[in-house]
Structure formats: structure tokens, C-alpha cells
Design an enzyme around this catalytic site. Structure first.
Site, PDB file in Angstrom:
ATOM      1  N   GLU A 142     -15.744  14.577   7.403  1.00  0.00           N
ATOM      2  CA  GLU A 142     -14.669  15.479   7.810  1.00  0.00           C
ATOM      3  C   GLU A 142     -14.506  15.389   9.316  1.00  0.00           C
ATOM      4  O   GLU A 142     -15.496  15.430  10.068  1.00  0.00           O
ATOM      5  CB  GLU A 142     -14.998  16.914   7.404  1.00  0.00           C
ATOM      6  CG  GLU A 142     -13.978  17.940   7.863  1.00  0.00           C
ATOM      7  CD  GLU A 142     -14.329  19.353   7.412  1.00  0.00           C
ATOM      8  OE1 GLU A 142     -14.900  19.494   6.309  1.00  0.00           O
ATOM      9  OE2 GLU A 142     -14.049  20.308   8.164  1.00  0.00           O
TER      10      GLU A 142
ATOM     11  N   GLU B 203      -9.616  23.322  15.422  1.00  0.00           N
ATOM     12  CA  GLU B 203      -9.767  24.604  14.744  1.00  0.00           C
ATOM     13  C   GLU B 203      -9.783  25.701  15.797  1.00  0.00           C
ATOM     14  O   GLU B 203     -10.295  25.516  16.898  1.00  0.00           O
ATOM     15  CB  GLU B 203     -11.083  24.677  13.972  1.00  0.00           C
ATOM     16  CG  GLU B 203     -11.183  23.784  12.766  1.00  0.00           C
ATOM     17  CD  GLU B 203     -12.506  23.980  12.049  1.00  0.00           C
ATOM     18  OE1 GLU B 203     -12.564  24.838  11.148  1.00  0.00           O
ATOM     19  OE2 GLU B 203     -13.481  23.298  12.408  1.00  0.00           O
TER      20      GLU B 203
END
Length: 416
Positions: free
Chosen positions: A166, A171
């Protein structure tokens, strides 16, 4: 970084089959004229500028909407289909809207869902392996908000998470309005053990106040993160402490706006709704010389990595063209010139005449940026000097350097 956060478990059906109502995995919780830049040789392999009438759905040839809740991160939203939570605004943006409502009586892991939002991905429609991956966005604000732009390995359905890998390009958690995070997750370094770093705006500025560009430059054994062009971290296999690097393979893209969860915490009385993640553009660019090309110069000889040695500090020299990997240069979308997985680098960040060039890990630094002019010069903008064959000497092994641009034959280069 935020306080320690739990590991995530991923239900593969959510991304491999995308069944309506499936439980979803979330992003793992972690911390001048007449010239062209090297990036002008880049090829755009994916682009969406979200043009279309207000209220229209996202382009289904590029994106699909996932549906369901996410028990793994204890998120509070239900991701919906249709245009209620993801639609174009008629001004060239995709708007992902989180709402405090549940008119369809969706059921979540904790009972009746309290919020709706949207999550989109390119699984089965587009995947990238290396390149410059970028999104220009304005994020929401408020306690409990968790917007993300991220990627998962296309082998997710076969190997599971985190073996799939990932890459979290960006974020943000609402209690950190000035900070975003970039992280990688893989086997043995997932969830709270993900490897990453934060980036904060100066002077207390909030990311929600304006659009910003979030990107990674991704190459074999190397990923660098940037915000508005400023590189703030780089990761290589050397950062993994012997664990497996799982990022030399295709990945697909994901955009989502989560509400609540272990990391951001739940919304509270200070959180206003609706909240919006406004996406101006998403693009992936790769080099059109991705297999590598020779750079030819004085006496028809080639730019060559001495001894085909990929160690940091290996001299870059002039040598008979021989087609080996030591002479195969890729024009990076970030303005770099790369061979053997590393970058053409001005030694010690030098700017003076005679500063040598070498091979070095790609850092995103100005000593690794190059511009190719229409006159076949290769210029380092920081020094405003040209790639030069020392002493105009065409012998094999002559070291390359930077020098004030003179227009001489020892500064003329042809890429490809």
C-alpha cells in the site's frame, strides 16, 4: 505522528469483486523559452480533470464506486453508489461529500450508519507501475475527517493485504489541519508499523483553506513524496530493516473520504457537515523512454556509468556506446535522468565549474534536476551550467562534469 494505531485487516472482496455492501478496507493508519524540462518527455498514462455538468457521475471508464462500511478501521461512514456522495460540480472538480445522514437506512458494523460518503478506485480499469502519481485537491476540515489518496497492489485478491503493498500518497486526519502523511505498508510494516513521515504547512496554515498538489515519484526500489513540489521524504528497501519491498509491481488508485475511525477519532460537536474533498485533477505520468535510451555526445560516444556499478558515488563518464544498462537512461517525469535505478547527480550539490557528476540515490534535490534545451544542451538549473565532457577529451573514461554553457561540441547531447 499520531498515537500508535492498530493493524488493519483487509477483506479482499471489497476490492477484487466490489460487491455492494461488502466491508471495505481503508487506507492503513500511519503516520524558459526554447527549452523543455526533462519532464516534457513524459507520457500521461492516466488523467482525469473531472470536466462535465454539475451533478454528473464520475467517468465510469476510469473509476468505480465502492459500497459498504469498514469495520477494520472502525470508520463510521457507509460508502454509497450514485451521485449523492460523489459528483462533478460543473467547474472541473470531483466533489466527494461526507454527510451526517442515512436516508436509505444503511446498516454498519456498529448498527444503523450515522454518515454517508464515497470511495472510488481504478481497479480493473487502470494500474500504474512507476511514474509521477499526482492529485490536486482541497481537503475537508473538522474532527473525525479522514481524506486519502492512495494505492494498492493489483495482486490484492491473490496475496491479500499487506502483502499486496500500500502506498499512501496523502492522508490527513482532521485534528491535524496543517499536516498530511505519506506512508508505505507491506509485510511486517503495516498499520501502526507503516513507514512514513508527515509534512506540515508553515505558520499554521490549514490544508483545507486552498488546493494543494500531493504526489509521489515512484521508481524501482524508490518512492519519494512531495507537497506542492517540495519533496519531504524518500523510501527505499534500505528503510525496511530486511523486510520485503513489495512496490516493484502494478498498483491501482483510490480516492476516499472516511468519517471517524481509530486514527482520526469520531466527529464531535465541533464538526460541521456536510464536509467535502474537492479533487481538481488526478494524473499519472511516466517516461516515454521507460526502457532506457542512450545519451550520445562528443565523438558519438555515450553517457556511461563506470563499470556498470550502481553504488552511490560511481563516476559518470564518456564511453563507446555499447547498449548496456550502464548507458540506458530514463527521462524521469520529475526532471531526473536515471540509470541502474539511480539518478544523475552533481557531486556534493556543487554549482561551480568543474563539479563532477555521479550516480546517486534519487533524492529529489536540485543537484539531480536537468533541462534539455532545443540546442541539445543538458542543463542543471540550480547551477545554470551544462553537462560537459572534461577537457573536450573524447577518450573512453573521461569524467563528465558541469561547466558554464559554451555551445561547444563537448556539451551537446542527443537523448534516444
Amino acid at each position: 505522528m499520531a498515537a500508535p494505531r492498530p493493524l488493519r485487516r483487509c477483506l479482499l472482496a471489497a476490492l477484487s469483486a466490489l460487491l455492494a455492501g461488502s466491508a471495505l478496507a481503508g487506507p492503513a493508519q500511519a503516520a524558459g523559452s526554447g527549452t523543455t524540462s526533462a519532464s516534457a518527455a513524459a507520457v500521461t498514462t492516466f488523467s482525469d480533470t473531472f470536466d462535465g455538468p454539475a451533478g454528473a457521475a464520475v467517468d465510469s471508464s476510469k473509476w468505480q464506486l465502492e459500497t459498504g462500511d469498514n469495520v477494520n478501521n472502525h470508520e463510521r461512514q457507509y460508502y454509497t453508489s450514485g451521485t449523492k456522495n460523489a459528483a462533478l460540480d460543473g467547474q472541473g472538480h470531483l466533489v466527494i461529500t461526507a454527510r451526517r445522514e442515512n436516508p436509505a437506512n444503511y446498516q454498519c458494523w456498529y448498527g444503523t450508519c450515522q454518515y454517508t460518503s464515497a470511495r472510488l478506485n481504478t481497479s480493473g480499469k487502470f494500474a500504474a507501475q512507476y511514474g509521477h502519481v499526482e492529485a490536486r485537491m482541497k481537503i475537508p476540515r473538522g474532527q473525525g475527517m479522514w481524506p486519502a489518496f492512495w494505492m494498492l497492489g493489483t495482486d490484492l485478491g491473490q496475496v491479500g493485504w499487506p502483502n499486496s503493498g500500500e502506498i499512501d500518497v496523502m492522508e490527513n486526519v482532521g485534528f491535524e489541519p496543517s499536516t498530511v502523511h505519506g506512508t508505505i505498508h507491506g509485510p511486517g510494516y503495516s498499520g501502526s508499523a507503516g513507514i512514513g513521515a508527515p509534512y506540515s504547512l508553515p505558520n499554521g496554515q490549514a490544508f483545507a483553506d486552498a488546493f494543494h498538489t500531493f504526489a509521489v515519484d515512484w521508481a524501482p526500489d524508490s518512492i519519494s513524496w512531495s507537497v506542492d513540489g517540495t519533496v519531504y521524504q524518500r523510501r527505499t528497501p534500505a528503510d525496511l530493516g530486511g523486510k520485503t519491498w513489495v512496490f516493484n509491481k502494478p498498483f491501482f488508485l483510490i480516492l476516499n473520504l472516511a468519517v471517524g475511525g481509530y486514527w482520526p477519532g469520531d466527529p464531535d460537536a465541533s464538526t460541521s457537515f456536510p464536509q467535502q474533498l474537492v479533487v481538481d485533477s488526478v494524473s499519472v505520468t511516466t517516461s516515454n523512454t521507460s526502457t532506457g535510451a542512450a545519451i550520445r555526445g562528443l565523438a558519438g560516444k555515450c553517457v556511461d556509468v563506470a563499470g556498470a556499478n550502481s553504488a552511490n558515488g560511481t563516476p559518470v563518464q564518456l564511453y563507446d556506446c555499447n547498449g548496456t544498462a550502464a548507458q540506458q537512461w530514463t527521462v524521469g517525469s520529475d526532471g531526473t535522468l536515471r540509470a541502474l535505478g539511480k539518478c544523475l547527480d552533481v557531486t556534493d550539490n556543487g554549482t561551480a565549474d568543474g563539479s563532477t557528476v555521479q550516480l546517486w540515490d534519487c533524492t529529489g534535490g536540485p543537484n539531480q534536476k536537468w533541462v534539455v534545451t532545443d540546442a541539445h544542451d543538458i542543463v542543471n538549473p540550480q547551477a545554470n551550467k551544462c553537462l560537459d565532457v572534461t577537457g573536450n577529451n573524447s577518450a573512453n573514461g573521461t569524467r563528465l562534469q558541469i561547466w558554464t554553457c559554451t555551445g561547444g561540441a563537448n556539451q551537446k547531447w542527443t537523448v534516444g
